[in-house]
Design a protein around this motif. Structure first.
Motif, mmCIF file in Angstrom:
data_model
loop_
_atom_site.group_PDB
_atom_site.id
_atom_site.type_symbol
_atom_site.label_atom_id
_atom_site.label_comp_id
_atom_site.label_asym_id
_atom_site.label_seq_id
_atom_site.Cartn_x
_atom_site.Cartn_y
_atom_site.Cartn_z
ATOM 1 N N ASP A 188 36.827 33.322 32.901
ATOM 2 C CA ASP A 188 36.522 32.417 34.006
ATOM 3 C C ASP A 188 36.074 33.259 35.201
ATOM 4 O OD1 ASP A 188 36.409 30.534 36.012
ATOM 5 O OD2 ASP A 188 38.328 29.610 35.511
ATOM 6 N N PRO A 189 34.777 33.552 35.299
ATOM 7 C CA PRO A 189 34.292 34.434 36.360
ATOM 8 C C PRO A 189 34.535 33.904 37.773
ATOM 9 C CG PRO A 189 32.459 33.541 35.076
ATOM 10 C CD PRO A 189 33.722 33.107 34.409
ATOM 11 N N VAL A 190 34.549 32.586 37.938
ATOM 12 C CA VAL A 190 34.806 32.010 39.258
ATOM 13 C C VAL A 190 36.245 32.278 39.667
ATOM 14 C CG1 VAL A 190 34.902 29.868 40.587
ATOM 15 C CG2 VAL A 190 33.027 30.247 38.980
ATOM 16 N N LEU A 191 37.182 32.072 38.744
ATOM 17 C CA LEU A 191 38.583 32.339 39.024
ATOM 18 C C LEU A 191 38.800 33.824 39.309
ATOM 19 C CD1 LEU A 191 41.531 31.460 39.224
ATOM 20 C CD2 LEU A 191 41.695 31.767 36.740
ATOM 21 N N GLU A 192 38.174 34.675 38.507
ATOM 22 C CA GLU A 192 38.313 36.121 38.717
ATOM 23 C C GLU A 192 37.792 36.507 40.103
ATOM 24 O OE1 GLU A 192 37.232 40.401 36.689
ATOM 25 O OE2 GLU A 192 36.343 38.593 35.843
ATOM 26 N N LEU A 200 51.089 38.962 42.237
ATOM 27 C CA LEU A 200 50.791 37.916 41.257
ATOM 28 C C LEU A 200 49.291 37.859 40.951
ATOM 29 C CD1 LEU A 200 53.119 35.065 42.584
ATOM 30 C CD2 LEU A 200 53.418 36.418 40.502
ATOM 31 N N SER A 201 48.469 38.042 41.964
ATOM 32 C CA SER A 201 47.021 38.027 41.760
ATOM 33 C C SER A 201 46.585 39.187 40.884
ATOM 34 C CB SER A 201 46.294 38.101 43.112
ATOM 35 O OG SER A 201 46.564 36.956 43.870
ATOM 36 N N LEU A 202 47.140 40.368 41.136
ATOM 37 C CA LEU A 202 46.790 41.535 40.326
ATOM 38 C C LEU A 202 47.220 41.360 38.864
ATOM 39 C CD1 LEU A 202 47.631 44.394 42.843
ATOM 40 C CD2 LEU A 202 45.371 43.644 42.086
ATOM 41 N N GLU A 203 48.357 40.722 38.661
ATOM 42 C CA GLU A 203 48.813 40.458 37.290
ATOM 43 C C GLU A 203 47.836 39.532 36.569
ATOM 44 O OE1 GLU A 203 52.820 39.031 37.511
ATOM 45 O OE2 GLU A 203 53.587 40.959 38.199
ATOM 46 N N LYS A 204 47.266 38.573 37.280
ATOM 47 C CA LYS A 204 46.320 37.647 36.667
ATOM 48 C C LYS A 204 45.016 38.338 36.285
ATOM 49 C CE LYS A 204 48.079 33.527 38.930
ATOM 50 N NZ LYS A 204 47.814 32.482 39.919
ATOM 51 N N LEU A 205 44.680 39.428 36.982
ATOM 52 C CA LEU A 205 43.454 40.158 36.685
ATOM 53 C C LEU A 205 43.598 41.071 35.465
ATOM 54 C CD1 LEU A 205 42.140 41.212 40.200
ATOM 55 C CD2 LEU A 205 41.147 39.529 38.628
ATOM 56 N N GLU A 206 44.823 41.385 35.073
ATOM 57 C CA GLU A 206 45.020 42.262 33.932
ATOM 58 C C GLU A 206 44.537 41.588 32.661
ATOM 59 O OE1 GLU A 206 49.138 43.366 33.820
ATOM 60 O OE2 GLU A 206 48.943 44.711 35.523
ATOM 61 N N PRO A 207 43.836 42.334 31.800
ATOM 62 C CA PRO A 207 43.328 41.735 30.559
ATOM 63 C C PRO A 207 44.442 41.421 29.575
ATOM 64 C CG PRO A 207 42.618 44.035 30.775
ATOM 65 C CD PRO A 207 43.422 43.688 31.980
ATOM 66 N N MET A 219 39.437 48.907 41.212
ATOM 67 C CA MET A 219 39.497 48.330 39.893
ATOM 68 C C MET A 219 38.225 48.685 39.135
ATOM 69 S SD MET A 219 41.110 44.581 40.405
ATOM 70 C CE MET A 219 41.267 44.355 42.175
ATOM 71 N N GLY A 220 38.380 48.959 37.850
ATOM 72 C CA GLY A 220 37.252 49.306 37.005
ATOM 73 C C GLY A 220 36.506 48.071 36.537
ATOM 74 N N GLU A 221 35.327 48.318 36.009
ATOM 75 C CA GLU A 221 34.529 47.217 35.470
ATOM 76 C C GLU A 221 35.016 46.876 34.073
ATOM 77 O OE1 GLU A 221 32.076 45.445 37.047
ATOM 78 O OE2 GLU A 221 32.719 46.586 38.797
ATOM 79 N N ARG A 222 34.910 45.619 33.700
ATOM 80 C CA ARG A 222 35.302 45.167 32.369
ATOM 81 C C ARG A 222 34.162 45.386 31.387
ATOM 82 N NH1 ARG A 222 39.210 40.323 32.253
ATOM 83 N NH2 ARG A 222 40.281 40.552 34.210
ATOM 84 N N PHE A 223 34.517 45.621 30.128
ATOM 85 C CA PHE A 223 33.512 45.745 29.090
ATOM 86 C C PHE A 223 33.029 44.378 28.625
ATOM 87 C CE2 PHE A 223 35.743 49.843 28.571
ATOM 88 C CZ PHE A 223 34.656 50.678 28.758
ATOM 89 N N LEU A 224 33.921 43.398 28.661
ATOM 90 C CA LEU A 224 33.583 42.047 28.247
ATOM 91 C C LEU A 224 33.593 41.133 29.465
ATOM 92 C CD1 LEU A 224 35.850 41.851 25.079
ATOM 93 C CD2 LEU A 224 33.386 42.242 25.146
ATOM 94 N N PRO A 225 32.781 40.086 29.453
ATOM 95 C CA PRO A 225 32.778 39.174 30.597
ATOM 96 C C PRO A 225 34.122 38.445 30.734
ATOM 97 C CG PRO A 225 31.330 38.382 28.844
ATOM 98 C CD PRO A 225 31.856 39.709 28.417
#
Length: 67
Positions: free
Chosen positions: A10-14, A60-67, A1-7
């Motif tokens: 919810d970093p804990v959830l991510e 389902l987890s991967l879908e939640k990570l999508e911006p 997975m690539g890095e996000r440009f914006l924070p």
């Protein structure tokens, strides 16, 4: 997975979701090894059922990570 440009919102959830993805991947890998070693069809079916559950959770987890 690539890095996000914006924070993340919810970093804990991510972080928890990423950990879940990594853990499920490792568990699936191990289950597939055990599948080759299974002695009966019943064992194979039980292992495959667990693999499917983990794959569904992983998706389902991967879908939640999508911006």
């Amino acid at each position: 997975m690539g890095e996000r440009f914006l924070p993340a919102e919810d970093p804990v959830l991510e972080s928890a979701i990423k950990w879940t993805c990594e853990r499920n991947s490792k568990d699936i890998r191990q289950l597939l090894v055990w599948l080759q070693e299974a002695r009966s069809t019943k064992e194979q079916k039980a292992i495959m059922a667990r693999v499917r559950e983990l794959l569904e959770e992983l998706e389902l987890s991967l879908e939640k990570l999508e911006p």
